[in-house]
Each structure stands twice: as structure tokens, then as C-alpha cells.
Design a protein around this motif. Structure first.
Motif, PDB file in Angstrom:
ATOM      1  N   UNK A 558      -6.965  -8.546 -16.752  1.00 40.99           N
ATOM      2  CA  UNK A 558      -5.855  -8.904 -15.869  1.00 40.99           C
ATOM      3  C   UNK A 558      -4.558  -8.270 -16.361  1.00 40.99           C
ATOM      4  N   UNK A 569       5.188   1.202  -9.635  1.00 43.12           N
ATOM      5  CA  UNK A 569       6.595   1.039  -9.274  1.00 43.12           C
ATOM      6  C   UNK A 569       7.473   1.969 -10.097  1.00 43.12           C
ATOM      7  N   UNK A 589      20.606  10.415   1.036  1.00 40.43           N
ATOM      8  CA  UNK A 589      19.950   9.714  -0.059  1.00 40.43           C
ATOM      9  C   UNK A 589      19.077   8.596   0.500  1.00 40.43           C
ATOM     10  N   UNK A 590      19.535   8.019   1.627  1.00 40.37           N
ATOM     11  CA  UNK A 590      18.805   6.921   2.246  1.00 40.37           C
ATOM     12  C   UNK A 590      17.380   7.334   2.586  1.00 40.37           C
ATOM     13  N   UNK A 593      15.215   7.489  -0.481  1.00 40.77           N
ATOM     14  CA  UNK A 593      14.793   6.193  -1.009  1.00 40.77           C
ATOM     15  C   UNK A 593      13.743   5.578  -0.101  1.00 40.77           C
ATOM     16  N   UNK A 594      13.961   5.673   1.228  1.00 39.08           N
ATOM     17  CA  UNK A 594      12.997   5.085   2.154  1.00 39.08           C
ATOM     18  C   UNK A 594      11.626   5.719   1.979  1.00 39.08           C
ATOM     19  N   UNK A 597      10.073   4.471  -1.231  1.00 35.30           N
ATOM     20  CA  UNK A 597       9.575   3.106  -1.101  1.00 35.30           C
ATOM     21  C   UNK A 597       8.304   3.082  -0.255  1.00 35.30           C
ATOM     22  N   UNK A 600       5.471   4.330  -2.273  1.00 36.56           N
ATOM     23  CA  UNK A 600       5.115   3.328  -3.280  1.00 36.56           C
ATOM     24  C   UNK A 600       4.269   2.225  -2.649  1.00 36.56           C
ATOM     25  N   UNK A 601       4.710   1.754  -1.474  1.00 33.22           N
ATOM     26  CA  UNK A 601       3.941   0.694  -0.810  1.00 33.22           C
ATOM     27  C   UNK A 601       2.544   1.195  -0.439  1.00 33.22           C
ATOM     28  N   UNK A 604       0.460   1.213  -3.543  1.00 31.46           N
ATOM     29  CA  UNK A 604       0.067  -0.141  -3.940  1.00 31.46           C
ATOM     30  C   UNK A 604      -1.059  -0.649  -3.035  1.00 31.46           C
ATOM     31  N   UNK A 608      -4.938  -1.732  -4.059  1.00 29.45           N
ATOM     32  CA  UNK A 608      -5.612  -2.997  -3.813  1.00 29.45           C
ATOM     33  C   UNK A 608      -6.911  -2.786  -3.045  1.00 29.45           C
ATOM     34  N   UNK A 612     -10.746  -3.573  -4.235  1.00 32.02           N
ATOM     35  CA  UNK A 612     -11.603  -4.374  -3.381  1.00 32.02           C
ATOM     36  C   UNK A 612     -12.915  -3.654  -3.089  1.00 32.02           C
ATOM     37  N   UNK A 619     -24.778  -1.938  -8.745  1.00 32.87           N
ATOM     38  CA  UNK A 619     -25.816  -2.395  -7.826  1.00 32.87           C
ATOM     39  C   UNK A 619     -27.122  -2.760  -8.523  1.00 32.87           C
ATOM     40  N   UNK A 623     -28.989  -6.367  -8.353  1.00 31.06           N
ATOM     41  CA  UNK A 623     -30.359  -6.587  -7.890  1.00 31.06           C
ATOM     42  C   UNK A 623     -31.132  -7.388  -8.926  1.00 31.06           C
ATOM     43  N   UNK A 626     -29.994 -10.977  -8.817  1.00 32.71           N
ATOM     44  CA  UNK A 626     -30.436 -11.788  -7.685  1.00 32.71           C
ATOM     45  C   UNK A 626     -31.951 -11.962  -7.714  1.00 32.71           C
TER      46      UNK A 626
END
Lengths: 652, 652
Positions: A558, A569, A589-590, A593-594, A597, A600-601, A604, A608, A612, A619, A623, A626
């Protein structure tokens, strides 16, 4: 288990496996009582183990503790203990199953006499478990020690430990096997991998997983290091390519952490700890409280109100940690003052010596950081002990959390400050390199060479002492001396510090990877020496630790994953701040940055989804697991069916 | 189970519980074979159930299917079935334990005759399970139907279902209980909560959890709705306070989702599904492949290569979904054209009628969205079926993923476009309101009133038919007619669409909460009517569904959590874009964005920490669960000890 055997009180010889050392001022009646409880039959609530007092050393005239006992067990007892602890062994069909005596002959490697079926580490673990589950019957206190209260069901060993009557309990080394292991592990110059199975055989799964992780982590960093070298050599300032490098690093970090889970599951399956059920957790030895009833077991047991513990955590521990963080911030500001002062001196008089002076503040700061980490570590242990956690696992989690947050802050705060407040990339690179190298050198020195040197001095003294008494034909020490020598060795405190070190190294590599691509190379080099020094210290410096049947690296997985999220980040921010990327957005500059970001999103989210998508268990092992589950379900069904048939017969 | 009983072929009367309808062209030998297999004793591999053909209806001259069978079971058989399916019931000490016949008398509510111990839904679930696990022995095909291949161990019912020989299998309603349930559920005007325990008693845990979630979700939205109303009434444009509102919403969303987990764990514990083990999953009826060996069970079974499935998923399904998304984007652009066109007309001639015209495009778009969702739903089902998933759970996951992504995109793309590309907050508010209201009205109409109206027409026809034949003293229909009537009712397809609707509503509330605070009010109102219309449709419109022993809302928990993460991003962006917030940073837009991003990251981190800190299962249930585990461990230990003692006796 070929080493010198010992004689039980009943006259039969047994192999000593575990050493129990009681305080020298223990009352004789307490000793007699404990020994009789250990020797007593299981039906009578005893542990049914062999136990024998260690004979006097060579210079018995010296003040030495007579209360050292050797514990062993009969072969049958060990097998029943293996069933108690839920040991998983390889079955004849190649799968891993919980060992039962009823079908012991169906297990692979089980010979009639059973030699080599259980490793010595397993035997020692079993004995430790049996000793720990030796419970008080109707004694109200330890005989002769009225302050050591007992109540029915209380683990005797834990009470003796918490009252200081039991000084220590540790497993014995086995010289022959250790020699073989250390040769294949770190003594021979080799290109091969670490002997993980042998390590597990000798030290248990927890240790082997640590060394497995260390090796895996090192190999995983090699691609990053290889790619990093040309970046370092040729394109110091070409951020265009750094973007590619950073994105590769981010994805790579995620992938290696996910793959490690799979690899560790394979290892844990092979070692039989993956599907092993955790036994019911007992209160830790240090836990105290008013005698009440455990809501789960219904047994009498000390109870400590959760609200009170929460008060301690939130009103004392939390403010203390925040204060420490503030202190660390303060020290950081002093470092920046020193840095500025060194810079002005260098600017006034730029010679070679003032050039070296530029590095001095960083080095001092790195040393101070290490010292602060060390002091904080003790404080955190004291506080977590004082919080009075009932379970060892809860204690460990709170300790790890405290230490992680502080160490992370302490090590990386200055780098964050340089990167995002001062925005000075040259200084960042320089600080990163100094911190990394200094802390590596310090660590290796503190954790391996210093204890080794101390240990060596002690060993020499003993050997000299022995040689003074009699001239030995064989070079080996007698059992008595060997046990006393091992009892004096430092205690290995678990893998905590080793993982913490790797965690911080991972931070140096991942957080600012796009600024200092050489970090991976340095960490790889460090890890290679780390393997040797850790192996060395395990074999030569410390007492043998009890094996720990771990199925994974636990909370550290973790922690590493959290670090890799933070790395996304910081890297995106660093790339967004680079002048080369800024040049693409000359007007706004805006927009820059946008975009940063948004990317980055996206990264991220991708991270994830990747976490997942990659299954945590390969596998083929899924097997196998189970199949085992299916078979036990079928067996249950068949059993029920038979019962139903019998039932219907009774009714007819 | 007081309703009209039926006569078994053996002459004994039994309560019909489940209806099995075979195709009217089923060969007689197949019918005879199936019935004999169902009736056969368990020792011979039968299901040992009662089964009887349904008598002819009142107008038998009409073309009606004679192959309808009623299935029931003896009381003993049901108890053994309850053990097979691993039913958890309340024990005499108040805990929930797996039922076993051996200690049946220790279970609460178990009387000698056992009436009311198992609910009718449980009995029906048991019968379904027993029918489904009725396996072929050495038959190679269904007698008389050589195309319906069988192999040893294949579930007969699943094969009949996949070959269309078995038309349907459904549980019967119980008029009396249904009347009582529907009265307490939706007929009486009430201020009380839904009778969740009664719903669970009649429909099973899956249904009850859905209604529990619906109710919980509605109550959880009340605070947001209450706070939203004054915002709507007084401060349309005061973004200062919206920040507070939005932050409250975000934290609230996280908290309610976390608390739901705890609440659902409490429900599932009370209903005995929390610790119930999942049975080994069989291939779904539609799964086909070459006959091979299952690596887990070692049984013969169709095998379909995973690589081939992956090819279908990534080369056909994925491009298809992307194409649909593109199409949806295209439709959205047409909507914006219409919107612009309506606006110009209104600008040229601003009357009342052109004012209404402004809403027309949104309404049309909302209707089109619903239609596209519906068509896509069928396409997704077809594709997922074609992907040939082996397990029902895997099929469901892939279906949910496909449908979720498309519905999310279809419903919210236009809102995202308006919010972040056009940055027109007035239009956003208006579109949001129109979409929300229109889709609510459409949904209620489509899912409850339309089916009800169709069903009513059919019912009336039957009743008229019956009355034509004979004047009934009692108003109740005879069993034969009742069964045929229920067989004709629509089949309830599970909670998928209901959850999907809630998911989209949650999106409307959370994604743009700071723009349209009235959304929560509308959703609360909708949910209240939804409770009634869903309850109504369950009781009156659909066939009774088999109960589904769910322990939680499954993948939907994840979907709602993902939505709440996206909501953090959108809300932060909307707040950052508001002119009021911009006014705080008059000089530098960069500063504004950096602050927005920093706060967003902080909120996301806080969300994850919160998710981590709140335990998923309430403490008192954790204690009960671990007590159970502890007791079984102790029992095992005792058993082993006894065995060891016996073993040692044998050796002596």
C-alpha cells in the motif's frame, strides 16, 4: 537437525531447537513450575515438549545467567504442532494443502521417519507457537512472583515476557546449514539470483519475501536505470525527451508494483502461506487493562476502552507527530539558510574549496535527517506502545503510519520546497543527488558494518576465553558456549527498517525521476550492495529470528502504491514547469496548466484502471486454489450425503 | 404455504412451489425422462422432488400448452436442500449460522413440524438449486431430442434451457401473503419505512437490498435537498456560498456511500447472506464450446479459449462501443444546432410560444437519449452474449461495464460540453433540469405504467373467460388458471435497470450540484414515487422472481463510488470557473487554477482517506463474525485433540 543433541530429564536425547532465557533472579519455584508445564502432557494442558537446562559455560566462575533452557520436541509432537499452526505442505499431486496427520503419507517428501519433512525453521516456529499457547489453568499468579498475575486461559509465556521474567526466546542457528546458505547467498561471486527457497527454508517466509522484493525491485529498476544513463550523459536540458522518460517511469512503476503482487502470490503459494488461515490473534504481551470479558472468545482477558485509546491517539500522538513535522520544517529552513550562506561565500571567492563547501550543507542536512529519523523512530515506538493496542497487527499499523509520514516528510520536504516553491531545478538535482548518496552510505554503515564490528569484538572475546581454558582439537565451540554466544547477539527487529529504506529509495527514484535520471542507477547500485550487506547481517550479526508465515509484504504494498500515485502528481507538475514545455504555450500559461492537469488526471485514471485490470493472483494459481476449494466442497457434500443416508436408515 | 395443494403421482398431496414450462412440441419421452429424473431418489442421482402436470385450463379447446408442471418437495427434502445451498438462519443464541439438519433444533423458530422455518422464497430457491444441480448421468442426449447433447455431470435444466426445450421456470406467487405485503408496502398511506424484512421474506435478499438502497439513497439526499432549496430560492448567483454547498455535497456523497456499505452489511448479516459462501459457479446456460476438461473440477465441460474471447472483446465489442459513443456525440451536436436554431427564432420574435419552443430541443434530446439507451442496451446484451462468457458473473460484469460507459456518456456528454466548452451556466442549468425531469417522467411511464396496462388487459381477458365458463362462488381463480396467468406475466429481468436509473440520477445530483441545487429535490421526489411504482410493478406486473442471496449491491457500489470521484473533479472545475471565485484572483488566472487544482487534489486525498478510515462492516457485526470463526476453530481443535487421543489409544 544434525547438530549436537541434548539430554532430556527423562534421559532421552533430543535436538535443541529453541532457547528460553529467564531472568537470573527468577524464583526457583517459578522455574520448576514453568518446566513442568512445558513438559506436561497435552491432555493435562501442558505443551508436551522437551526442555532442559543449559550446562554452565567454560568460565562458570564469572557472573553468568544459569536460567537458560533448551527446548525441543518429539517427532510426533512436531507433526501434531504442524497441524495446529495450519502448515501448508506440498501434496503428492503437486498442490499445496494443509497438513494433517491423518493423511500424512500423501504429502510429498514425507518418509517414514519424517526427517527433512519439516524444516528446522518450521520446527522452531511450531515450538514457539506451542509455547505461546501454553495457557494458565487455575493459577492466579506465577509461583514465587505474585506481581505476575494469571487468569484461566492467559498465555503464560506472554505474561512472563511482559513482566520481565522471561528475558528472551529465540531459535538456535544451525552452523552447517548457515554456512551452506551464506556461501550460496553472498560469499561466492555470482551472476545467479538469490537462493530464495533456501532463505525461506532457513529464515521463513517473511524474510524470504523481503529478499525477493529487494531483488525484484532491483531488477525492475534496471530498465529505468538503463534509459536514464544516456539522458544523463547527453541531454541534460532536453525536456522534450524527459516527458517520454517520465511517462515511461510512471507506467513502469504501476506495472512493476502490480506484477510484484502476482510474483509474490506465486512465491506465497509455493511456500504454502497464500491460503493459510490466520490463527486467532492474541493480545500482545505489552497490552494491559482491567480484567473483563473478550466479546469474541467469551474468555476473561484485560479490556481497554477504545475511546480512551482514541483519545490518546488524537490528543497526544497526532499533535506530537504534527509538532515533529513542524520541527523538521524548521530544520529544513536552517538548511536553506546554510545553503544561501555557502553560495554567497562561493560567489565572493570561487575557488575549489568553496566549490566543495557548496555540498557541505546538503551533507550535514542528510546526516541530520538520518539522526532525526532515528530519534523519531524511538519516540514513535514509545507512543504507539503507550496507545496500548490490543493486537500486534494494530500496533504495527499505527507504528508504520507514524514512521512513514514523518520519514516521508523529513526526507522529501526540502526537495518539494526546492522544486515547487523555489523552482530551482539545478539545486533540486544537486540536493537530490547529495541526499540520496549520503543517506545510502550512512544506512549501509549503520545497519551492517557497525553491528558487525561490535559483534566481532564480542565473538573474539569468547573465543579467546575458550582457548584460554582448554586447547580445542576441533575448532567448533561447545554447545554451551555457542548458545550463550547467540543469546548475546543483537536481536533482529524484523523487516521494518529494511522496507522503510527501500520505500524512501523508491521515493527518490519516482518522485523526481524526470529531473535526475541517474537516481535509478544509484538505487540499483545501492540495492546490489544492500543484498550483500543484508544477507551478511542476517547470517552473522543477528540472532536467528523466528520465521514469520507471511503471504505478502503487507502494508508496504500500500505504501509503495501511495508513493507511485504521488509520483504521478509531482512528475506532471515538474514537466509542466519546464521551460521547454512552456515554450509550446507561448501565449497562455492557463492553457499549459489546464493541459498538465488534464494529462495528470488521465494518467491517474489510467493507473487505477491498470491496477484493476491486472489480476493480483496469476491464473494458474487461481485455478489451483479454486480446485482445492472445489474438492473440499465436494468432500463436504459427499459427507453430508452419507450422513443423510445413515439418518434415513436410522429412521426406517 | 397454505395455498391450494396438488396431488403427486404417488398419491400424496403437496404444495406447488415452482412452475416448469416445457415447449409444447417437447417429445413425450423427453417429458417422461425429465419427470422420472426429478422424482428419482438422490442416491440414484435424482432430485427427489414432487412434480405433477398442471390440469387443463377452463377453455382447454383453445391452443394451450399442456407441458406445464408444478414442482414441490417434502419437508425433509427442503431441509436437506437448505443445507446444500448453505442457508444461514438465526441460531438460538441470536447469531446467524449455516443450517445443518444435525442441530436443526438449536435454530430459532424451528418447531417440530418445521412450518414457517423456511420462507416460501427460500423453499423456491432451494427447489431451483436442486433442479439446476440435477445432472446427466450417462445419457448422451435428451431422449427424443438428439440435438440436445448431454455429457456426464452436465446440468440437465441448463441444457434444456439453452436448447429451448425448457421455456421457463418460475416460482409461484402466494396470493394471501402478497396481499399483505402489498398493503404494508405501497397501498396504505404511511409515514413509516418500507417493510424490508417482509420484502426479503417474499422476494429474497437481492430485491430487498435494492429497495433498501433506494430508501437509504432517498433519505441520504434529503439534507442536500433541504440545503438546496434556499439556495435555489434566494441566491441564484452567489457562488461564495455555493463553494460551501459543493464541498458539503462532496463530503456527504463519500460519507453516505461508505455508510451504506455498513448498513448493507448489517442487513446482509441479519438476513444471513453476509458470511454465506458462494457455491461453485457453473457455466451459464448460453455458454458453448468444444468439449474439454475443466481445469478446476476435472469434469468434462465445454471449453472456449480465452484468447478467442479477448479477440471478440477487443476487436469487435470495443470498436462497437466507441462507434456508439461517436454516434451519441453526433446526436449531441445536432441537438446543439437545434438549440441554436430555437434561440434565433426566439430572439427574432420573443413571444410566449417561442419561449416554450426553447425547451423543445432539450425535451426531444432527452427522449432521443432514452431511445438510444434502450437500443444500445439490446446491442450490448447481444454482444456480451456473443462474447461467450463462461460464468454468469463475468457476463454481468461485461454487460454492466458496456451499458454504464455508454449511458454515462449519452446522458452527461451534452452537460459536460455546455459546462466546460461553452461555459454557459444558464444553459447548463436549463438543460440539466429538462433532461432530469423528462427522463424521470419517461422512466416511470416505461417501467411501470406501460407494463401494468398491458398486464391488466390480459388479466381482464382471463377473468372474463373464467366467468363465461362457470359462475364462481369464490372470487379466486382456480389454481390451473392462476398458474397459466402467472406464466403469461412479463419476466422481471433483475435489478439492473433499477440500479442504472439510480446511478444516472446520482450523476445528475452530484456532478453539477453547485449549478443546480434543486436537482436533489427533484431526485428525492422521483425516488418517493419510484418506491411506489417499483413496489407496484413487483407485486402486480411481473412474474415472481427467484430470490437471489445477495450480500451487497455488488458492482454498483463501485459504480457509485467512481461517480463520486468524477463529481469531485467537475465540481471543483465549475467552482473555479465561476466569476465570483475569479474575482478573488484579479491579477492571475494561473494562481486561480493552481489553487483549484490543489484543493481538488486535497479533496480527492481526503475522500480516499475517509474511505479507508470508515470500516466497511460495523464493529458489533465484526465481533459476531469473529466469534463464529473462533468457535469453529475451537471446535476443530477439540475434534483434532480427540482424534489424537483415539489414535494414541489405538497404538497402545
Amino acid at each position: 537437525m544434525q547438530r549436537g543433541s541434548s539430554v532430556d530429564s527423562s534421559g532421552s536425547r533430543f535436538t535443541p531447537l529453541v532457547v528460553v532465557e529467564l531472568a537470573s533472579n527468577t524464583k526457583e519455584e517459578a522455574v520448576a513450575w514453568l518446566l513442568s508445564r512445558i513438559r506436561d502432557q497435552q491432555q493435562n494442558g501442558g505443551a508436551e515438549l522437551f526442555v532442559e537446562q543449559l550446562g554452565p559455560g567454560i568460565d562458570a566462575q564469572e557472573k553468568e545467567n544459569p536460567n537458560i533452557f533448551l527446548v525441543g520436541a518429539s517427532w510426533q509432537r512436531l507433526l501434531s504442532g504442524a497441524e495446529d499452526v495450519g502448515l501448508f505442505k506440498e501434496y503428492s499431486d503437486g498442490s499445496m494443502r494443509g497438513f494433517t496427520r491423518a493423511n500424512k503419507h500423501n504429502f510429498k517428501d514425507f518418509n517414514g521417519d519424517g526427517d527433512d519433512f519439516l524444516s528446522m525453521a518450521e520446527c522452531q516456529y511450531i515450538i514457539k507457537h506451542e509455547l505461546e499457547t501454553l495457557r494458565a489453568k487455575d493459577e492466579t499468579h506465577v509461583p514465587g512472583h505474585s506481581q505476575a498475575k494469571l487468569y484461566p486461559g492467559k498465555s503464560i509465556i506472554r505474561r512472563l515476557l511482559s513482566k520481565g521474567i522471561l528475558v528472551q526466546i529465540f531459535p538456535l542457528h544451525e552452523k552447517e546449514e548457515l554456512k551452506k546458505l551464506s556461501f550460496s547467498w553472498y560469499k561466492k561471486v555470482k551472476l545467479s539470483l538469490q537462493p530464495l527457497d533456501d532463505i525461506r527454508h532457513y529464515y521463513g517466509e517473511g524474510q524470504a519475501l523481503y529478499f525477493g522484493f529487494l531483488e525484484y525491485f532491483t531488477f525492475a529498476l534496471v530498465p529505468m536505470a538503463l534509459i536514464g544513463v544516456p539522458y544523463y550523459l547527453f541531454d541534460w536540458e532536453d525536456y522534450d525527451k524527459y516527458v517520454v522518460f517520465a511517462v515511461f517511469n510512471l507506467i513502469w512503476c504501476t506495472v512493476i508494483l502490480e506484477l510484484w503482487k502476482r510474483f509474490s502470490a506465486s512465491l506465497a503459494y509455493r511456500w504454502g502461506t497464500l491460503s493459510r488461515k490466520k490463527a486467532f490473534e492474541e493480545p500482545r504481551p505489552g497490552f494491559h487493562g482491567v480484567l473483563g470479558f473478550n466479546p469474541v472468545t467469551g474468555r476473561e482477558e484485560p479490556v481497554y476502552p477504545t475511546a480512551k485509546r482514541h483519545l490518546r491517539i488524537y490528543l497526544v500522538s497526532l499533535p506530537f507527530v504534527l509538532l515533529c513535522l513542524y520541527l523538521s520544517l524548521y530544520v529544513m529552513m536552517i538548511y536553506f539558510h546554510m545553503e544561501g550562506w555557502a553560495l554567497t561565500i562561493h560567489d565572493e571567492d570561487p575557488t575549489f574549496w568553496t566549490g566543495i563547501l557548496l555540498f557541505i550543507p546538503s551533507i550535514i542536512y542528510a546526516v541530520v535527517i538520518e539522526i532525526m529519523n532515528l530519534i523519531y523512530r524511538y519516540a514513535a515506538e514509545f507512543l504507539t506502545e503507550w496507545e496500548n493496542h490490543r493486537l500486534e497487527s494494530s500496533y504495527q499499523n499505527h507504528l508504520v503510519l507514524k514512521v512513514l509520514v514523518f520519514n516521508f516528510f523529513n526526507c522529501f520536504a526540502s526537495l518539494f520546497y526546492i522544486a515547487f516553491v523555489m523552482q530551482d531545478m539545478v539545486l533540486l538535482r544537486q540536493s537530490l543527488a547529495t541526499l540520496l548518496i549520503t543517506s545510502q552510505i550512512l544506512n549501509q554503515f549503520m545497519e551492517a558494518f557497525l553491528p558487525y564490528w561490535l559483534q566481532r569484538r564480542r565473538n573474539k572475546k569468547v573465543i579467546r576465553k575458550v582457548q584460554k581454558q582448554k586447547t580445542l582439537e576441533e575448532k567448533e565451540l561447545p554447545l554451551e558456549e555457542q548458545v550463550r554466544l547467540e543469546a548475546d547477539m543483537s536481536t533482529y527487529l524484523g523487516t521494518f527498517d529494511d522496507y522503510l529504506e527501500l520505500f524512501l529509495l523508491f521515493g527518490y527514484v519516482s518522485l523526481f525521476s524526470c529531473v535526475y535520471p541517474l537516481a535509478a542507477v544509484l538505487v540499483v547500485l545501492n540495492n546490489i550492495t544492500e543484498v550483500y550487506s543484508d544477507a551478511f547481517k542476517m547470517c552473522r550479526v543477528f540472532k536467528r529470528p523466528f520465521s514469520d508465515p507471511a503471504a505478502n509484504i503487507g502494508v508496504w504494498q500500500l505504501a509503495f502504491e501511495a508513493m507511485s500515485v504521488i509520483a504521478v502528481v509531482t512528475n506532471c507538475a515538474l514537466i509542466g514547469m519546464s521551460p521547454q514545455v512552456k515554450a509550446y504555450f507561448p501565449d497562455s500559461e492557463t492553457q499549459l496548466i489546464l493541459w498538465t492537469v488534464a494529462i495528470e488526471h488521465g494518467l491517474l485514471a489510467f493507473k487505477f484502471i491498470l491496477t484493476f485490470l491486472i489480476p493480483d493472483v496469476p491464473k494458474h494459481i487461481q485455478i489451483k486454489l479454486s480446485r482445492l476449494e472445489f474438492e473440499s466442497l465436494e468432500a463436504l457434500k459427499k459427507k453430508k450425503m452419507l450422513e443423510a443416508v445413515e439418518l434415513s436408515k436410522t429412521f426406517q
